[in-house]
Design a protein around this motif. Sequence first.
Motif, PDB file in Angstrom:
ATOM      1  N   ASN A 175       0.844  -1.148   0.103  1.00  0.00           N
ATOM      2  CA  ASN A 175       0.060   0.164   0.062  1.00  0.00           C
ATOM      3  C   ASN A 175       0.937   1.386  -0.015  1.00  0.00           C
ATOM      4  O   ASN A 175       0.584   2.320  -0.720  1.00  0.00           O
ATOM      5  CB  ASN A 175      -1.090  -0.047   1.192  1.00  0.00           C
TER       6      ASN A 175
ATOM      7  N   PHE B 286       0.658  -0.395  -8.714  1.00  0.00           N
ATOM      8  CA  PHE B 286       0.369  -1.233  -9.647  1.00  0.00           C
ATOM      9  C   PHE B 286      -0.314  -0.825 -10.883  1.00  0.00           C
ATOM     10  O   PHE B 286      -1.370  -0.183 -10.911  1.00  0.00           O
ATOM     11  CB  PHE B 286      -0.231  -2.516  -9.401  1.00  0.00           C
TER      12      PHE B 286
ATOM     13  N   HIS C  71      -8.299  -3.241 -14.473  1.00  0.00           N
ATOM     14  CA  HIS C  71      -8.908  -3.324 -13.187  1.00  0.00           C
ATOM     15  C   HIS C  71      -9.278  -2.223 -12.332  1.00  0.00           C
ATOM     16  O   HIS C  71      -8.819  -1.999 -11.314  1.00  0.00           O
ATOM     17  CB  HIS C  71      -7.640  -4.161 -12.259  1.00  0.00           C
ATOM     18  N   LEU C  72     -10.057  -1.542 -13.119  1.00  0.00           N
ATOM     19  CA  LEU C  72     -11.000  -0.300 -12.410  1.00  0.00           C
ATOM     20  C   LEU C  72     -12.212  -1.146 -11.930  1.00  0.00           C
ATOM     21  O   LEU C  72     -12.750  -1.914 -12.435  1.00  0.00           O
ATOM     22  CB  LEU C  72     -11.154   0.748 -13.252  1.00  0.00           C
ATOM     23  N   LEU C  73     -12.389  -0.418 -10.659  1.00  0.00           N
ATOM     24  CA  LEU C  73     -13.974  -0.981 -10.042  1.00  0.00           C
ATOM     25  C   LEU C  73     -14.931  -0.523 -10.804  1.00  0.00           C
ATOM     26  O   LEU C  73     -15.067   0.881 -11.277  1.00  0.00           O
ATOM     27  CB  LEU C  73     -14.153  -0.336  -8.503  1.00  0.00           C
TER      28      LEU C  73
ATOM     29  N   LYS D 239     -18.824   0.462 -11.740  1.00  0.00           N
ATOM     30  CA  LYS D 239     -20.045   1.372 -11.245  1.00  0.00           C
ATOM     31  C   LYS D 239     -19.291   2.200 -10.095  1.00  0.00           C
ATOM     32  O   LYS D 239     -20.073   2.615  -9.000  1.00  0.00           O
ATOM     33  CB  LYS D 239     -21.162   0.776 -10.527  1.00  0.00           C
TER      34      LYS D 239
ATOM     35  N   GLU E  46     -13.230   8.132  -7.341  1.00  0.00           N
ATOM     36  CA  GLU E  46     -13.098   6.944  -6.462  1.00  0.00           C
ATOM     37  C   GLU E  46     -12.207   5.811  -6.620  1.00  0.00           C
ATOM     38  O   GLU E  46     -11.677   5.420  -5.608  1.00  0.00           O
ATOM     39  CB  GLU E  46     -14.802   6.517  -6.469  1.00  0.00           C
TER      40      GLU E  46
ATOM     41  N   LEU F 198      -8.850   4.621  -4.130  1.00  0.00           N
ATOM     42  CA  LEU F 198      -9.129   3.277  -3.577  1.00  0.00           C
ATOM     43  C   LEU F 198      -7.709   3.085  -2.551  1.00  0.00           C
ATOM     44  O   LEU F 198      -7.969   2.511  -1.371  1.00  0.00           O
ATOM     45  CB  LEU F 198      -9.196   2.199  -4.464  1.00  0.00           C
ATOM     46  N   PRO F 199      -6.558   3.219  -3.094  1.00  0.00           N
ATOM     47  CA  PRO F 199      -5.453   2.740  -2.107  1.00  0.00           C
ATOM     48  C   PRO F 199      -5.295   3.718  -0.917  1.00  0.00           C
ATOM     49  O   PRO F 199      -4.946   3.204   0.293  1.00  0.00           O
ATOM     50  CB  PRO F 199      -4.158   2.963  -3.002  1.00  0.00           C
TER      51      PRO F 199
ATOM     52  N   ALA G  76      -7.723   4.125   0.915  1.00  0.00           N
ATOM     53  CA  ALA G  76      -8.886   3.655   1.795  1.00  0.00           C
ATOM     54  C   ALA G  76      -7.933   2.732   2.746  1.00  0.00           C
ATOM     55  O   ALA G  76      -8.271   2.460   4.035  1.00  0.00           O
ATOM     56  CB  ALA G  76      -9.927   2.857   1.359  1.00  0.00           C
ATOM     57  N   TYR G  77      -6.811   2.258   2.415  1.00  0.00           N
ATOM     58  CA  TYR G  77      -6.039   1.306   3.028  1.00  0.00           C
ATOM     59  C   TYR G  77      -4.904   1.672   3.950  1.00  0.00           C
ATOM     60  O   TYR G  77      -3.702   0.993   4.304  1.00  0.00           O
ATOM     61  CB  TYR G  77      -5.849  -0.076   2.419  1.00  0.00           C
TER      62      TYR G  77
ATOM     63  N   LYS H 215      -4.965   9.275   6.834  1.00  0.00           N
ATOM     64  CA  LYS H 215      -6.362   9.464   6.743  1.00  0.00           C
ATOM     65  C   LYS H 215      -7.030  10.878   6.139  1.00  0.00           C
ATOM     66  O   LYS H 215      -7.934  11.335   6.254  1.00  0.00           O
ATOM     67  CB  LYS H 215      -7.155   9.067   7.922  1.00  0.00           C
TER      68      LYS H 215
ATOM     69  N   ARG I 177      -4.023   5.977  -9.910  1.00  0.00           N
ATOM     70  CA  ARG I 177      -4.258   5.240  -8.826  1.00  0.00           C
ATOM     71  C   ARG I 177      -2.839   4.749  -8.186  1.00  0.00           C
ATOM     72  O   ARG I 177      -2.718   4.583  -6.924  1.00  0.00           O
ATOM     73  CB  ARG I 177      -5.173   4.105  -8.916  1.00  0.00           C
TER      74      ARG I 177
END
Lengths: 418, 238
Positions: free
Chosen positions: B83, B88, B94-96, B98, B103, B107-108, B110-111, B115, B154
Motif C-alpha cells: 500500500n 500497480f 482493473h478499475l472498479l 460502477k 473514487e 481506493l489505495p 482507503a487502506y 487518513k 491510482r
Amino acid sequence: MFENYQQAIKTSSKTLLANKGRSFLTMLGIIIGVSAVIIINTVGAGAQELILAQIKSIGTDKIAILPGNSGKKEPPASALGIVITTLNYEDMLALNKKNNVANAEIVVAYSNGNANISWKSNNYNINFTGTTHQHPEIINSELDQGRFFTKKEEKDFSRVIVLGSEAKKELFGDSDAIGQKVKIKKHSFEVIGVNKEKGTVGFENYDDKVFIPLRTAQSIILGINHINKIIIKVDNEKNINHAIEDVKNTIREQHNIKDKTGEKDDFSVKNSAEGLDMIKSITDALRYFLAAMAALSLLVGGIGIMNIMLVSVSERTNEIGLRKALGANNSNITTQFLIETITITLLGGSFGIILGILISFLIFIIAKLLNYNDWELIISLNSILISVGVSITIGLIFGIYPAKKASKLDPIIALQYE
Amino acid sequence: MLIKIQNLKKQYGEEELITKVLHGLSFTINQGEFISIMGPSGSGKSTLMHILGLLDRLTKGQYEFEGQDVSKLDDNQLAKLRNEKIGFVFQAFHLLPKTTVLENVMLPLAYSSDKKNHIAKAKKILESVDLGHRLNYYSNQISGGEKQRVAIARALVNNPSVIFADEPTGNLDSKSGKQVMELLQNLNDQGNTIILVTHETQTAEHANRIIQLKDGLIVNDSSVKNKRIAKNEKILVK
C-alpha cells in the motif's frame, strides 16, 4: 481502528448502492421475516386483548360450573362442543341452598339449543337459551319492552319467551312483538319481553338469542334433563375461593363422589380469573408458535443472504484481488464483506419493522371498522429490539462464511480471474 | 538500493508435481531506474513481477526491499508495504465498475494510514495525468487510454517507491499505448522507479535497462543505448 470501520462502512455502502436491485432482493427475505415477527406479535397481542376483554366482561365475581372434568388451565370438553350430561337441574337447586353455598348470591342454569322460530310467515333459525328467572341479573341485561319470566313461570313450565334485540328485528321487524305468539318446533310461546341491545359478553352474542324458562326448554323442546352450564354470582369477589370449594363439595355430594382431590370429578368449576389464565396460556402458545414460524422465515432469509453474498464474492473476485494488491489485508476484506451483510440485514430489518408496523396498523383499523372495539394496537418494543438483534445476528452468522472466503483469496489468482 | 534479490527461486506444487518457474535469479534495482522485464510466454516474467511486487512469496533465496528482508514479513505487513511503497498498473486496468474515476483513484488511500485529504490528493494526481475533467465519470464511460491513465494515477496516489506496470499497453490501440508509455517515461524522468513487464521489444525499449528472461533464467541484463523517446519529447505529466 474506528477509522477502519468507518472506511469499511463507506465502502460497503457504495457497493450496496451501486447494486441497488440486488441489494434490495437480498434484503427481501429479512424484510418479510422481520415484518412477520412484528405483525404476529402486534396482531397477536391485539387479538389477545380482545379475547381477554371478553372474559373480563363476564365479571370477576362469577363462577361457572360446566359438565365434565378438566385440568386447571385446560378448557373442559363441554366448552369444545362435546355433549356431557353430568350436570342437572337438581345440582342447580342444591347450589341455590344457602347452607350449601353460603356466598352464592344468584345461581342461574342454562340449557341451549338450536331450532327454527316462526311468526306468521317469518322463519328464523335461532339459538335458544333455556334459563332461570335471574339470568338478566347475572349478565346485567335490561329489557327494552315487557318483562323477563318469573320463578313461578319457570316452575310451571310456562310457554313464554323473551327475545334478544336482533332476534326481535329478524322476526318482527318494526312490528310490536309483545303479546304475539311465536312457534318453536310447533310449540307456541307468548312473547313477554324484548331485551335491550347487549352485544357480546364472554364470546356470546346475547342479542341474537331468545330466552325461555329452563324447564320448558328441557322438557318441551329438547327432551333432556341435563344442563350445559351453571353460573353463580358470588356476594363478594374475596369469597370466590371459598364459594368454589362449597360448589365442589355440594356437587360431589350430589354425584356421590367421595374423592376430594378432584380427579374423579365429573364437572369443572371455573372462574373468570382462571378463564383469563387459560385463554392467555392458549393465545400465548399460539403467538409463540407463530413467532417461531416467522423466525424460521428469518433463518431462510439469512441463508438466502449467505447465498447471494457467496455469489457476490465470486462475481467480485477481481475486485478482491485488486483491493489486496492495493494494500487491503485479510481483515479489511473480511470487515468489508461482513459490514455489507450486516448493512443489508439491518436495512432489511428496519424496512421490515416499518412494514410490520404499517400492516399491524392497517389490521388495527380494519378491526375497529369491524367493531372489534376491544382490539388494541400494541407494538411491543421487545419485538422490535429482538428483530433488530436477530437481523444483526443473522448478518454476522451468515456473513462470516462469504467474508472469510473472500479474505482468503490469493490476490494473483483473484486478479487473473475471469 | 531499492531492490536486491539473490539466488531467487520459485516453484509451485509439492513433491512429484513441482513446477520450477524461477531458477536462482540475482540482480539489484536502484531508485529512479526504468527497467523492462522481457521474455516470451512462460519465461517467468509475471511470476518475477508478482514476487517483486510482494503479491507472491519466493521459495528460496533472498529479497530485500529498501534494505528490509521481506521474506520474514507476514501477510498484513506485506499488504501495508504494498500500500505504501508499491503502485500497480495492470494490462486489464482493473478499475472498479460502477465507481467514478475519482473514487477509483482514492481506493489505495482507503487502506493507507494517512487518513487526510484523500479527495484533494486524488484530484491532484488526476489533474497531473490530464484527467481533471473526468473526475465524476464512471469507469465504463471513459476510453481505454483514459482507463490506463486512471490506473496510473491510482498507482501514484500513495507516492510509492516503485511502480510495476504489467503489459500496460496490451489492451490499448497504438496511439493510446504510446501516450501511456510517454506518461510512464515522464514519471521516470521525475524520479519515479518503473518496472515494466512486457513481451514487446518496442515497449521494452522505453526503459533504461532490460532484463531478459528465458525458462526462468536471466539471459540478458543490459542498458538501453537508443531509447525510443527522447527526454525532451512531449511531456504529459505536468
